[in-house]
Design a protein around this motif. Structure first.
Motif, PDB file in Angstrom:
ATOM      1  N   GLU A  44       0.803  -1.225   0.000  1.00 30.43           N
ATOM      2  CA  GLU A  44       0.000   0.000   0.000  1.00 30.43           C
ATOM      3  C   GLU A  44       0.835   1.273   0.000  1.00 30.43           C
ATOM      4  OE1 GLU A  44      -3.085  -0.002   2.959  1.00 30.43           O
ATOM      5  OE2 GLU A  44      -3.791  -1.901   2.095  1.00 30.43           O
ATOM      6  N   VAL A  45       1.868   1.281   0.834  1.00 31.30           N
ATOM      7  CA  VAL A  45       2.706   2.489   0.880  1.00 31.30           C
ATOM      8  C   VAL A  45       3.349   2.758  -0.477  1.00 31.30           C
ATOM      9  CG1 VAL A  45       3.275   2.747   3.325  1.00 31.30           C
ATOM     10  CG2 VAL A  45       4.567   1.123   1.965  1.00 31.30           C
ATOM     11  N   LEU A  46       3.724   1.679  -1.147  1.00 30.65           N
ATOM     12  CA  LEU A  46       4.343   1.860  -2.459  1.00 30.65           C
ATOM     13  C   LEU A  46       3.319   2.380  -3.466  1.00 30.65           C
ATOM     14  CD1 LEU A  46       6.776  -1.178  -2.938  1.00 30.65           C
ATOM     15  CD2 LEU A  46       7.198   1.037  -1.903  1.00 30.65           C
ATOM     16  N   LEU A  47       2.116   1.816  -3.399  1.00 32.57           N
ATOM     17  CA  LEU A  47       1.081   2.254  -4.348  1.00 32.57           C
ATOM     18  C   LEU A  47       0.685   3.724  -4.132  1.00 32.57           C
ATOM     19  CD1 LEU A  47      -1.109  -0.957  -4.623  1.00 32.57           C
ATOM     20  CD2 LEU A  47       0.359   0.049  -6.384  1.00 32.57           C
ATOM     21  N   ASN A  48       0.904   4.212  -2.916  1.00 27.86           N
ATOM     22  CA  ASN A  48       0.621   5.629  -2.637  1.00 27.86           C
ATOM     23  C   ASN A  48       1.541   6.567  -3.402  1.00 27.86           C
ATOM     24  OD1 ASN A  48      -1.478   5.470  -0.880  1.00 27.86           O
ATOM     25  ND2 ASN A  48      -0.183   5.378   0.948  1.00 27.86           N
ATOM     26  N   VAL A  49       2.695   6.079  -3.749  1.00 30.13           N
ATOM     27  CA  VAL A  49       3.684   6.977  -4.363  1.00 30.13           C
ATOM     28  C   VAL A  49       4.023   6.646  -5.810  1.00 30.13           C
ATOM     29  CG1 VAL A  49       4.742   7.641  -2.163  1.00 30.13           C
ATOM     30  CG2 VAL A  49       5.638   5.664  -3.411  1.00 30.13           C
ATOM     31  N   VAL A  50       3.361   5.637  -6.388  1.00 29.51           N
ATOM     32  CA  VAL A  50       3.690   5.316  -7.778  1.00 29.51           C
ATOM     33  C   VAL A  50       3.301   6.479  -8.688  1.00 29.51           C
ATOM     34  CG1 VAL A  50       3.722   2.804  -7.606  1.00 29.51           C
ATOM     35  CG2 VAL A  50       1.559   3.951  -8.086  1.00 29.51           C
ATOM     36  N   GLY A  51       4.136   6.701  -9.673  1.00 29.18           N
ATOM     37  CA  GLY A  51       3.927   7.836 -10.581  1.00 29.18           C
ATOM     38  C   GLY A  51       4.479   9.137 -10.005  1.00 29.18           C
ATOM     39  N   LYS A  52       5.052   9.056  -8.788  1.00 28.78           N
ATOM     40  CA  LYS A  52       5.513  10.290  -8.136  1.00 28.78           C
ATOM     41  C   LYS A  52       6.988  10.236  -7.755  1.00 28.78           C
ATOM     42  CE  LYS A  52       1.079  10.773  -5.833  1.00 28.78           C
ATOM     43  NZ  LYS A  52       0.468  10.470  -4.555  1.00 28.78           N
ATOM     44  N   ASP A  53       7.422  11.333  -7.164  1.00 30.49           N
ATOM     45  CA  ASP A  53       8.764  11.381  -6.600  1.00 30.49           C
ATOM     46  C   ASP A  53       8.656  10.939  -5.138  1.00 30.49           C
ATOM     47  OD1 ASP A  53      11.205  12.127  -5.412  1.00 30.49           O
ATOM     48  OD2 ASP A  53      11.538  13.607  -6.987  1.00 30.49           O
ATOM     49  N   ALA A  54       9.222   9.780  -4.835  1.00 28.14           N
ATOM     50  CA  ALA A  54       9.056   9.207  -3.496  1.00 28.14           C
ATOM     51  C   ALA A  54      10.282   9.437  -2.616  1.00 28.14           C
ATOM     52  CB  ALA A  54       8.784   7.709  -3.623  1.00 28.14           C
ATOM     53  N   GLU A  56      11.264  11.753  -0.542  1.00 31.33           N
ATOM     54  CA  GLU A  56      11.039  12.140   0.847  1.00 31.33           C
ATOM     55  C   GLU A  56      10.442  11.001   1.662  1.00 31.33           C
ATOM     56  OE1 GLU A  56       8.889  15.689   2.339  1.00 31.33           O
ATOM     57  OE2 GLU A  56      10.003  16.669   0.712  1.00 31.33           O
ATOM     58  N   ASP A  57       9.426  10.338   1.074  1.00 38.17           N
ATOM     59  CA  ASP A  57       8.780   9.226   1.789  1.00 38.17           C
ATOM     60  C   ASP A  57       9.795   8.122   2.083  1.00 38.17           C
ATOM     61  OD1 ASP A  57       5.637   9.872   1.204  1.00 38.17           O
ATOM     62  OD2 ASP A  57       6.936  10.419  -0.467  1.00 38.17           O
ATOM     63  N   PHE A  58      10.638   7.870   1.110  1.00 41.44           N
ATOM     64  CA  PHE A  58      11.641   6.823   1.274  1.00 41.44           C
ATOM     65  C   PHE A  58      12.609   7.189   2.406  1.00 41.44           C
ATOM     66  CE2 PHE A  58      15.675   4.716   0.318  1.00 41.44           C
ATOM     67  CZ  PHE A  58      15.253   3.414   0.154  1.00 41.44           C
ATOM     68  N   ASP A  59      13.048   8.431   2.408  1.00 47.22           N
ATOM     69  CA  ASP A  59      13.973   8.908   3.445  1.00 47.22           C
ATOM     70  C   ASP A  59      13.333   8.911   4.819  1.00 47.22           C
ATOM     71  OD1 ASP A  59      16.129   9.247   1.914  1.00 47.22           O
ATOM     72  OD2 ASP A  59      16.149  11.440   1.954  1.00 47.22           O
ATOM     73  N   ASP A  60      12.078   9.331   4.866  1.00 47.51           N
ATOM     74  CA  ASP A  60      11.381   9.434   6.153  1.00 47.51           C
ATOM     75  C   ASP A  60      11.359   8.109   6.900  1.00 47.51           C
ATOM     76  OD1 ASP A  60      10.951  12.058   5.770  1.00 47.51           O
ATOM     77  OD2 ASP A  60       8.828  11.905   5.239  1.00 47.51           O
ATOM     78  N   VAL A  61      11.283   7.014   6.160  1.00 46.18           N
ATOM     79  CA  VAL A  61      11.225   5.694   6.776  1.00 46.18           C
ATOM     80  C   VAL A  61      12.587   5.326   7.383  1.00 46.18           C
ATOM     81  CG1 VAL A  61      10.849   3.239   6.303  1.00 46.18           C
ATOM     82  CG2 VAL A  61       9.404   4.945   5.214  1.00 46.18           C
ATOM     83  N   GLY A  62      13.641   5.899   6.848  1.00 45.45           N
ATOM     84  CA  GLY A  62      14.977   5.560   7.318  1.00 45.45           C
ATOM     85  C   GLY A  62      15.348   4.146   6.933  1.00 45.45           C
ATOM     86  N   HIS A  63      15.209   3.842   5.660  1.00 48.00           N
ATOM     87  CA  HIS A  63      15.509   2.504   5.151  1.00 48.00           C
ATOM     88  C   HIS A  63      16.945   2.062   5.461  1.00 48.00           C
ATOM     89  CE1 HIS A  63      11.821   2.934   2.710  1.00 48.00           C
ATOM     90  NE2 HIS A  63      11.827   1.616   2.699  1.00 48.00           N
ATOM     91  N   SER A  64      17.113   0.775   5.652  1.00 49.96           N
ATOM     92  CA  SER A  64      18.415   0.212   5.990  1.00 49.96           C
ATOM     93  C   SER A  64      19.335   0.179   4.773  1.00 49.96           C
ATOM     94  CB  SER A  64      18.233  -1.213   6.505  1.00 49.96           C
ATOM     95  OG  SER A  64      17.725  -2.024   5.457  1.00 49.96           O
ATOM     96  N   ILE A  65      20.597  -0.127   5.022  1.00 49.05           N
ATOM     97  CA  ILE A  65      21.567  -0.286   3.931  1.00 49.05           C
ATOM     98  C   ILE A  65      21.107  -1.438   3.031  1.00 49.05           C
ATOM     99  CG2 ILE A  65      23.981  -0.798   3.378  1.00 49.05           C
ATOM    100  CD1 ILE A  65      24.093   1.615   5.011  1.00 49.05           C
ATOM    101  N   ASP A  66      20.596  -2.480   3.657  1.00 45.37           N
ATOM    102  CA  ASP A  66      20.097  -3.634   2.897  1.00 45.37           C
ATOM    103  C   ASP A  66      19.025  -3.205   1.904  1.00 45.37           C
ATOM    104  OD1 ASP A  66      21.688  -5.470   3.984  1.00 45.37           O
ATOM    105  OD2 ASP A  66      20.150  -6.502   5.177  1.00 45.37           O
ATOM    106  N   ALA A  67      18.119  -2.345   2.367  1.00 50.24           N
ATOM    107  CA  ALA A  67      17.041  -1.871   1.502  1.00 50.24           C
ATOM    108  C   ALA A  67      17.625  -1.094   0.329  1.00 50.24           C
ATOM    109  CB  ALA A  67      16.080  -1.004   2.297  1.00 50.24           C
ATOM    110  N   LYS A  68      18.629  -0.285   0.613  1.00 47.64           N
ATOM    111  CA  LYS A  68      19.253   0.514  -0.450  1.00 47.64           C
ATOM    112  C   LYS A  68      19.978  -0.373  -1.453  1.00 47.64           C
ATOM    113  CE  LYS A  68      19.132   4.581   2.249  1.00 47.64           C
ATOM    114  NZ  LYS A  68      19.660   5.312   3.356  1.00 47.64           N
ATOM    115  N   GLU A  69      20.517  -1.448  -0.948  1.00 47.33           N
ATOM    116  CA  GLU A  69      21.186  -2.413  -1.821  1.00 47.33           C
ATOM    117  C   GLU A  69      20.135  -3.094  -2.720  1.00 47.33           C
ATOM    118  OE1 GLU A  69      24.451  -3.758  -3.285  1.00 47.33           O
ATOM    119  OE2 GLU A  69      24.503  -2.282  -1.668  1.00 47.33           O
TER     120      GLU A  69
END
Ligand code: HEM
Length: 131
Positions: A44-54, A56-69
């Motif tokens: 759902e969170v991904l579908l909220n941002v499809v077609g957009k620049d995500a 900020e949302d991506f940063d706000d979550v504080g994704h791990s290094i693994d996620a970035k990989e």
């Protein structure tokens, strides 16, 4: 390596469905159509941002290094230069030289060394004149 495929922001706005789920993070373009059901944060969170620049949302979550990989696998290209935005990349001069004995990119005047040296010099001068 081949040149990355270039997209315009306008093109991405049209790719906003479950079957064609694309978004932008830090000027890079990701196709997450196949990732929707595997995303640990849910589709759902991904579908909220499809077609957009995500970005900020991506940063706000504080994704791990693994996620970035993991993201690299879904990258399909990047924005055309006219549509890129550069927001961050600005580190303070004070912070950037911490942890190293040399101010790598900073000039002497913008690093912490300059005010410290100036302070020392003034202290010595003061005690010399008034001491
Ligand atoms: C290709 C892009 C993405 C990848 C590979 C990815 C990957 C991941 C991974 C591996 C996690 C587990 C936690 C971690 O390791 O950080 C996660 C959690 C999460 N992600 Fe993403 N993600 C992506 C994009 C996004 C976007 C664009 C958003 C927001 C719109 C988002 C929102 C979340 C949320 C809310 C969580 C749950 C955090 C929690 O439970 O504490 N993700 N993601």
């Amino acid at each position: 390596m081949a040149e990355p495929k270039r997209f315009s922001r306008k093109e991405i706005t049209e790719r906003n469905t479950k079957k064609d789920a694309v978004f932008i993070i830090d000027n890079q373009v990701y196709d997450v159509t196949k990732f929707l059901d595997d995303h640990p944060g849910g589709h759902e969170v991904l579908l909220n941002v499809v077609g957009k620049d995500a970005s900020e949302d991506f940063d706000d979550v504080g994704h791990s290094i693994d996620a970035k990989e993991m993201m690299k696998k879904y990258r399909i290209g990047e924005l055309i230069d006219e549509d890129k935005v550069f927001v961050k990349a600005q580190k303070s001069a004070w912070g950037s030289s911490s942890g190293s004995t040399e101010a790598t990119n900073d000039s002497f005047y913008t690093s912490w060394k300059f005010p410290v040296m100036l302070g020392l010099l003034l202290t010595v001068l003061y005690s010399y004149v008034f001491g």
